[in-house]
Design a protein around this motif. Sequence first.
Motif, mmCIF file in Angstrom:
data_model
loop_
_atom_site.group_PDB
_atom_site.id
_atom_site.type_symbol
_atom_site.label_atom_id
_atom_site.label_comp_id
_atom_site.label_asym_id
_atom_site.label_seq_id
_atom_site.Cartn_x
_atom_site.Cartn_y
_atom_site.Cartn_z
ATOM 1 N N MET A 34 -5.211 -5.697 2.798
ATOM 2 C CA MET A 34 -6.436 -5.171 3.414
ATOM 3 C C MET A 34 -6.050 -4.566 4.749
ATOM 4 O O MET A 34 -5.029 -4.954 5.350
ATOM 5 N N GLY A 35 -6.840 -3.631 5.218
ATOM 6 C CA GLY A 35 -6.466 -2.985 6.461
ATOM 7 C C GLY A 35 -7.616 -2.295 7.145
ATOM 8 O O GLY A 35 -8.707 -2.164 6.594
ATOM 9 N N TRP A 36 -7.350 -1.889 8.376
ATOM 10 C CA TRP A 36 -8.338 -1.195 9.195
ATOM 11 C C TRP A 36 -7.826 0.202 9.526
ATOM 12 O O TRP A 36 -6.641 0.378 9.872
ATOM 13 N N TYR A 37 -8.736 1.157 9.445
ATOM 14 C CA TYR A 37 -8.475 2.540 9.818
ATOM 15 C C TYR A 37 -9.577 2.958 10.783
ATOM 16 O O TYR A 37 -10.640 2.332 10.827
ATOM 17 N N ARG A 38 -9.331 4.002 11.557
ATOM 18 C CA ARG A 38 -10.357 4.476 12.470
ATOM 19 C C ARG A 38 -10.343 6.005 12.544
ATOM 20 O O ARG A 38 -9.317 6.636 12.316
ATOM 21 N N GLN A 39 -11.522 6.535 12.841
ATOM 22 C CA GLN A 39 -11.657 7.970 13.030
ATOM 23 C C GLN A 39 -12.469 8.212 14.281
ATOM 24 O O GLN A 39 -13.673 7.900 14.319
ATOM 25 N N GLY A 40 -11.800 8.725 15.313
ATOM 26 C CA GLY A 40 -12.471 9.038 16.570
ATOM 27 C C GLY A 40 -13.066 10.430 16.528
ATOM 28 O O GLY A 40 -12.779 11.212 15.623
ATOM 29 N N VAL A 92 -15.091 5.209 14.643
ATOM 30 C CA VAL A 92 -15.667 4.452 13.542
ATOM 31 C C VAL A 92 -14.504 3.735 12.857
ATOM 32 O O VAL A 92 -13.543 4.379 12.424
ATOM 33 N N TYR A 93 -14.600 2.431 12.779
ATOM 34 C CA TYR A 93 -13.551 1.614 12.185
ATOM 35 C C TYR A 93 -13.953 1.268 10.751
ATOM 36 O O TYR A 93 -15.045 0.731 10.516
ATOM 37 N N SER A 94 -13.073 1.563 9.822
ATOM 38 C CA SER A 94 -13.360 1.335 8.405
ATOM 39 C C SER A 94 -12.322 0.393 7.805
ATOM 40 O O SER A 94 -11.140 0.457 8.136
ATOM 41 N N CYS A 95 -12.794 -0.429 6.893
ATOM 42 C CA CYS A 95 -11.930 -1.391 6.209
ATOM 43 C C CYS A 95 -11.549 -0.854 4.838
ATOM 44 O O CYS A 95 -12.396 -0.316 4.115
ATOM 45 N N ASN A 96 -10.287 -1.004 4.508
ATOM 46 C CA ASN A 96 -9.807 -0.641 3.176
ATOM 47 C C ASN A 96 -9.262 -1.889 2.493
ATOM 48 O O ASN A 96 -8.509 -2.642 3.112
ATOM 49 N N ALA A 97 -9.665 -2.117 1.266
ATOM 50 C CA ALA A 97 -9.188 -3.271 0.511
ATOM 51 C C ALA A 97 -8.443 -2.807 -0.730
ATOM 52 O O ALA A 97 -9.002 -2.059 -1.542
ATOM 53 N N ASP A 98 -7.202 -3.235 -0.844
ATOM 54 C CA ASP A 98 -6.359 -2.938 -2.011
ATOM 55 C C ASP A 98 -6.410 -4.185 -2.886
ATOM 56 O O ASP A 98 -5.783 -5.195 -2.571
ATOM 57 N N LEU A 99 -7.186 -4.103 -3.955
ATOM 58 C CA LEU A 99 -7.523 -5.296 -4.728
ATOM 59 C C LEU A 99 -7.071 -5.199 -6.176
ATOM 60 O O LEU A 99 -6.914 -4.093 -6.708
ATOM 61 N N VAL A 100 -6.912 -6.346 -6.789
ATOM 62 C CA VAL A 100 -6.775 -6.448 -8.237
ATOM 63 C C VAL A 100 -8.133 -6.917 -8.733
ATOM 64 O O VAL A 100 -8.601 -7.996 -8.353
ATOM 65 N N VAL A 101 -8.780 -6.098 -9.524
ATOM 66 C CA VAL A 101 -10.153 -6.382 -9.948
ATOM 67 C C VAL A 101 -10.235 -6.533 -11.455
ATOM 68 O O VAL A 101 -9.335 -6.116 -12.189
#
Length: 122
Positions: A34-40, A92-101
């Motif tokens: 999981m991780g955080w990204y941002r776009q200013g 704006v801070y966005s979360c990305n989840a790399d999951l096994v679903v």
Amino acid sequence: QVRVVESGGGLVQPGGSLRLSCAASGSIFSINAMGWYRQGPGNDRELVATITSGGSTKYADSVKGRFTISIVNANKTVFLQMNNLKPEATAVYSCNADLVVGSMITFDEHYWGQGTQVPVSS
């Protein structure tokens, strides 16, 4: 159906601290990372920090030593502790989840949250 929901954003003064949370829910077999990204304003989206389910972390050079990412696998939640915030961290801070679903059949998939605003200003 999988949901990724961020929380914890808000106005903070320069030099202040803030903790963001991101929780994944739904038909999730396991977490890869999981991780955080941002776009200013006027900028492209950039990586802030990522963490694997095993705890391996990666940070952008601009946040090393001030931001800390952590994960609670049992709760499928990732946190971003941000200290000594600077005005250029406004984004704006966005979360990305790399999951096994899935259940009977599983597969890898990436999911994004809706984003949370973090203005850094006095």
